[in-house]
Design an enzyme around this catalytic site. Structure first.
Site, PDB file in Angstrom:
ATOM      1  N   LYS A  22       0.789  -1.301  -0.001  1.00 42.20           N
ATOM      2  CA  LYS A  22      -0.158  -0.045  -0.094  1.00 42.20           C
ATOM      3  C   LYS A  22       0.954   1.208  -0.035  1.00 42.20           C
ATOM      4  CE  LYS A  22      -1.818   1.521   4.156  1.00 42.20           C
ATOM      5  NZ  LYS A  22      -1.470   2.682   4.282  1.00 42.20           N
ATOM      6  N   ASN A  23       1.899   1.245   0.746  1.00 42.58           N
ATOM      7  CA  ASN A  23       2.646   2.446   1.203  1.00 42.58           C
ATOM      8  C   ASN A  23       3.951   2.725   0.124  1.00 42.58           C
ATOM      9  OD1 ASN A  23       1.064   3.038   3.179  1.00 42.58           O
ATOM     10  ND2 ASN A  23       2.719   2.554   4.776  1.00 42.58           N
ATOM     11  N   ARG A  93      -5.134  10.636   4.089  1.00 47.51           N
ATOM     12  CA  ARG A  93      -3.845  11.685   4.563  1.00 47.51           C
ATOM     13  C   ARG A  93      -3.095  11.370   3.192  1.00 47.51           C
ATOM     14  NH1 ARG A  93      -2.288  13.446   7.932  1.00 47.51           N
ATOM     15  NH2 ARG A  93      -0.090  13.127   7.196  1.00 47.51           N
ATOM     16  N   CYS A 117      -4.870  12.616  12.706  1.00 47.16           N
ATOM     17  CA  CYS A 117      -5.598  11.333  12.649  1.00 47.16           C
ATOM     18  C   CYS A 117      -5.374  10.779  13.850  1.00 47.16           C
ATOM     19  CB  CYS A 117      -5.146  10.255  11.552  1.00 47.16           C
ATOM     20  SG  CYS A 117      -3.489   9.599  11.792  1.00 47.16           S
ATOM     21  N   ARG A 122       0.237  14.644  12.501  1.00 48.02           N
ATOM     22  CA  ARG A 122       0.709  14.330  11.319  1.00 48.02           C
ATOM     23  C   ARG A 122       0.907  15.770  10.375  1.00 48.02           C
ATOM     24  NH1 ARG A 122      -0.925   9.267  10.187  1.00 48.02           N
ATOM     25  NH2 ARG A 122       0.427   9.033   8.557  1.00 48.02           N
ATOM     26  N   PRO A 123       1.622  16.552  11.006  1.00 48.76           N
ATOM     27  CA  PRO A 123       1.533  17.983   9.914  1.00 48.76           C
ATOM     28  C   PRO A 123       2.333  17.713   8.648  1.00 48.76           C
ATOM     29  CG  PRO A 123       3.264  17.719  11.913  1.00 48.76           C
ATOM     30  CD  PRO A 123       2.435  16.633  12.141  1.00 48.76           C
ATOM     31  N   ASP A 125       4.574  20.200   7.436  1.00 48.00           N
ATOM     32  CA  ASP A 125       5.529  21.333   7.377  1.00 48.00           C
ATOM     33  C   ASP A 125       6.776  21.053   6.420  1.00 48.00           C
ATOM     34  OD1 ASP A 125       5.642  19.861   9.789  1.00 48.00           O
ATOM     35  OD2 ASP A 125       7.767  20.970   9.775  1.00 48.00           O
ATOM     36  N   ASP A 305       4.991   0.999  12.109  1.00 48.00           N
ATOM     37  CA  ASP A 305       3.857   0.302  11.382  1.00 48.00           C
ATOM     38  C   ASP A 305       3.794  -1.408  11.822  1.00 48.00           C
ATOM     39  OD1 ASP A 305       3.465   1.818   8.300  1.00 48.00           O
ATOM     40  OD2 ASP A 305       3.000   2.741  10.236  1.00 48.00           O
ATOM     41  N   ILE A 327       7.988   7.348  16.662  1.00 42.28           N
ATOM     42  CA  ILE A 327       7.764   8.121  15.494  1.00 42.28           C
ATOM     43  C   ILE A 327       6.362   8.948  15.725  1.00 42.28           C
ATOM     44  CG2 ILE A 327       7.033   7.982  13.347  1.00 42.28           C
ATOM     45  CD1 ILE A 327       9.897   6.826  13.571  1.00 42.28           C
ATOM     46  N   ARG A 397      -8.638  -0.612   4.593  1.00 42.79           N
ATOM     47  CA  ARG A 397      -7.657   0.528   4.170  1.00 42.79           C
ATOM     48  C   ARG A 397      -6.445  -0.167   3.736  1.00 42.79           C
ATOM     49  NH1 ARG A 397      -7.282   6.001   7.066  1.00 42.79           N
ATOM     50  NH2 ARG A 397      -6.083   6.144   5.449  1.00 42.79           N
TER      51      ARG A 397
HETATM   52  C1  EPZ Z   1       4.408   7.253   6.304  1.00 39.88           C
HETATM   53  O1  EPZ Z   1       3.473   8.190   6.756  1.00 39.88           O
HETATM   54  C2  EPZ Z   1       3.226   5.963   6.119  1.00 39.88           C
HETATM   55  N1  EPZ Z   1       2.209   6.078   5.253  1.00 39.88           N
HETATM   56  C3  EPZ Z   1       2.904   5.571   7.780  1.00 39.88           C
HETATM   57  O2  EPZ Z   1       2.144   4.259   7.442  1.00 39.88           O
HETATM   58  C4  EPZ Z   1       4.041   5.185   8.475  1.00 39.88           C
HETATM   59  O3  EPZ Z   1       3.792   4.926   9.841  1.00 39.88           O
HETATM   60  C5  EPZ Z   1       4.938   6.458   8.466  1.00 39.88           C
HETATM   61  O4  EPZ Z   1       5.360   6.760   7.228  1.00 39.88           O
HETATM   62  C6  EPZ Z   1       6.393   6.204   9.266  1.00 39.88           C
HETATM   63  O5  EPZ Z   1       6.942   4.844   8.782  1.00 39.88           O
HETATM   64  C7  EPZ Z   1       2.478   6.169   3.864  1.00 39.88           C
HETATM   65  O6  EPZ Z   1       3.665   5.854   3.485  1.00 39.88           O
HETATM   66  C8  EPZ Z   1       1.262   6.547   2.999  1.00 39.88           C
HETATM   67  P1  EPZ Z   1       6.228  10.671   8.244  1.00 39.88           P
HETATM   68  P2  EPZ Z   1       4.106   9.558   6.750  1.00 39.88           P
HETATM   69  O7  EPZ Z   1       5.976  11.867   7.482  1.00 39.88           O
HETATM   70  O8  EPZ Z   1       5.031   9.836   5.787  1.00 39.88           O
HETATM   71  C9  EPZ Z   1       6.546  13.998  11.497  1.00 39.88           C
HETATM   72  C10 EPZ Z   1       0.332   2.858   7.718  1.00 39.88           C
HETATM   73  O9  EPZ Z   1      -0.326   2.382   8.744  1.00 39.88           O
HETATM   74  N2  EPZ Z   1       6.266  14.993  10.261  1.00 39.88           N
HETATM   75  O10 EPZ Z   1       7.569   9.739   8.050  1.00 39.88           O
HETATM   76  O11 EPZ Z   1       2.810  10.439   7.085  1.00 39.88           O
HETATM   77  C11 EPZ Z   1       5.023  13.109  11.686  1.00 39.88           C
HETATM   78  O12 EPZ Z   1       4.274  13.713  12.523  1.00 39.88           O
HETATM   79  C12 EPZ Z   1       0.717   4.377   7.673  1.00 39.88           C
HETATM   80  O13 EPZ Z   1       0.132   2.413   6.827  1.00 39.88           O
HETATM   81  C13 EPZ Z   1       6.654  16.422  10.686  1.00 39.88           C
HETATM   82  O14 EPZ Z   1       6.523  16.852  11.771  1.00 39.88           O
HETATM   83  O15 EPZ Z   1       4.797   9.657   8.168  1.00 39.88           O
HETATM   84  C14 EPZ Z   1       5.817  12.107  12.444  1.00 39.88           C
HETATM   85  O16 EPZ Z   1       5.913  12.016  13.886  1.00 39.88           O
HETATM   86  C15 EPZ Z   1       0.379   5.228   9.203  1.00 39.88           C
HETATM   87  N3  EPZ Z   1       6.249  17.275   9.649  1.00 39.88           N
HETATM   88  C16 EPZ Z   1       7.138  11.739  11.940  1.00 39.88           C
HETATM   89  O17 EPZ Z   1       7.632  12.902  11.378  1.00 39.88           O
HETATM   90  C17 EPZ Z   1       6.048  16.873   8.324  1.00 39.88           C
HETATM   91  O18 EPZ Z   1       6.135  17.573   7.568  1.00 39.88           O
HETATM   92  C18 EPZ Z   1       7.175  10.693  10.966  1.00 39.88           C
HETATM   93  O19 EPZ Z   1       6.081  10.899   9.783  1.00 39.88           O
HETATM   94  C19 EPZ Z   1       6.299  15.414   7.922  1.00 39.88           C
HETATM   95  C20 EPZ Z   1       6.130  14.489   9.244  1.00 39.88           C
END
Ligand code: EPZ
Length: 417
Positions: A22-23, A93, A117, A122-123, A125, A305, A327, A397
């Site tokens: 999926k990812n 998202r 969520c 999940r910002p 920025d 995950d 995370i 999902r």
């Molecule tokens: C991806 O989410 C995955 N989703 C998530 O899988 C997975 O848990 C996550 O990576 C971590 O491995 C997809 O690939 C579609 P991040 P993502 O940006 O990219 C912070 C599942 O169950 N952050 O790596 O949204 C954030 O809040 C899903 O399949 C910022 O602060 O995660 C988090 O604490 C759930 N600002 C950390 O970084 C930003 O601009 C890592 O988030 C981006 C992220």
């Protein structure tokens, strides 16, 4: 609302095939926005998130045609509406992944902010900061990200934290930028590498994917290609945990242990025997697992995950395990539900202390997010009596035909409307 009814106590055995990741599929489908030519995808999982993404891309003008059993052709030639509405984005998202490609291809994007969520704020920025570094003019107003750029310019970007979709968005944007982009502190997840491989097959010039420094030389345009989505390592890990908790013996097909080293290591520490083949993985579980502590972190460390699924197997393991989630700030929503089944878990900040109990008792529980739901299924497979899991739209999902696959392995599980 659908529910899943599980009658626990059966050891899983036999073989089942895993689906595409999926990812990996979510960002890769967005890559079709980067070219006016058709892109062919195979091994695409049939998941609600994928259908949502296809509806979103279709609304933008991308032609979507099914091809064979698990194939798709996406044609970005018809792109005429660079908008991802709140109605769409609030259900998934990962829609934020259209932002980079839209700005790179058409110079403009209006994408609703995903909002938080269950597992955290999940910002996005870092996605915005990176595009601004490449010269995009980005405003956030009325809950939407408005981004504009006549042509993005290559830049050196270092994200404040490792972000998977942030890295993916910026890598896609950089493919059509003028000059070289360097992404430092890049996510090293295998899904990032799968996306890079797809982009390269479309004519992108990318090196370093899979390391924390990715270099992209912008080109004027990308062309069509054919790409097979990589196997889903999290689905694979989930079924390995289901086999482990039930004392089972299963062989998972169309997958690989290549990207699951830390998960396989932990399952072996718990007493499982793992046999790795080229495109299959077999797990033989002991009668009772040993408790195993873990700490989540970006790849190649233990994946967040898989945290909820491992908490489930620790609930009935022999000993005490400490699970640290580094995370997401709120990824323990499954704890209360597991405790309804009789688990003994204490939360201390971002640590969960799990004391293994002899048995769990079936009960009615509620899914809150995708991987939390998976942990309830795993616990339900071993709990005595019936476990009824509500709100399983979360499961749909990310897990293709979960009740069919589990039933093929001998579980007594059925979907009730
Ligand atoms: C991806 O989410 C995955 N989703 C998530 O899988 C997975 O848990 C996550 O990576 C971590 O491995 C997809 O690939 C579609 P991040 P993502 O940006 O990219 C912070 C599942 O169950 N952050 O790596 O949204 C954030 O809040 C899903 O399949 C910022 O602060 O995660 C988090 O604490 C759930 N600002 C950390 O970084 C930003 O601009 C890592 O988030 C981006 C992220």
């Amino acid at each position: 609302m659908d529910k899943l009814l599980i009658d626990g106590g059966k050891a899983l055995s036999g073989e089942v095939a895993m689906s595409g990741a999926k990812n990996a599929a979510l960002p890769i489908l967005c890559a079709s926005l980067l070219t006016a030519e058709p892109v062919h995808f195979t091994n695409v999982p049939h998941l609600n998130d994928i259908s949502t993404m296809l509806r979103l891309l279709g609304d933008m003008g991308v032609g979507v045609t099914m091809e064979g059993v698990d194939g798709l052709v996406l044609n970005g030639g018809g792109l005429n509406n660079p908008v991802a509405s709140y109605e769409m984005v609030k259900t998934m998202r990962a829609s934020i992944l259209v932002l980079g490609p839209l700005v790179a291809r058409g110079g403009e994007a209006r994408v609703s902010l995903p909002g938080g969520c269950a597992i955290g704020a999940r910002p996005v920025d870092q996605h915005i900061k990176g595009l601004q570094a490449m010269g995009a003019e980005v405003k956030v107003e009325q809950g939407y990200v408005h981004a504009k750029a006549s042509r993005l310019k290559g830049a050196r970007i270092c994200t404040d934290m490792v972000t998977v979709t942030g890295t993916e968005n910026l890598m896609m944007a950089a493919c059509l930028a003028e000059g070289e982009t360097i992404i430092e502190n890049a996510a090293r997840e295998p899904e990032v590498v799968d996306l890079a491989n797809c982009l390269i097959s479309m004519g992108a010039r990318i090196s370093g994917a899979g390391t924390d420094v990715i270099r992209i030389q912008g080109v004027d345009k990308l062309h069509g290609a054919t790409h097979a989505i990589m196997p889903d390592r999290i689905e694979t890990g989930t079924y390995l945990c289901a086999a482990a908790i039930t004392g089972g013996d299963v062989r998972l097909l169309k997958t690989s242990a290549a990207y699951l080293d830390t998960v396989v290591d932990k399952l072996m520490d718990a007493g499982c025997e793992i046999t790795v083949e080229r495109d299959a993985i077999r797990l033989q579980a002991p009668k009772r697992l040993k408790a195993v502590s873990l700490r989540t972190a970006p790849y190649p460390a233990f994946p967040t995950d898989m945290q909820a699924q491992f908490m489930a197997i620790n609930c009935v393991a022999d000993g005490v395990a400490t699970i640290r989630e580094t995370i997401f700030e709120n990824r323990f929503m499954h704890v209360n539900e597991l405790m309804r089944l009789g688990a003994n878990i204490q939360i201390e900040g971002n640590n969960a202390i799990v004391r293994g109990v002899e048995r769990l008792e079936g009960a009615t529980v509620m899914a809150t997010d995708l991987r939390a739901s998976a942990s309830l299924v795993i616990a339900g497979l071993v709990a005595e009596g019936e476990t009824l899991i509500d709100r399983i739209y979360h499961l749909d999902r990310g897990y293709e035909r979960i009740e069919e696959k589990l039933a093929r392995l001998g579980a007594s599980v059925r979907r009730v409307r």
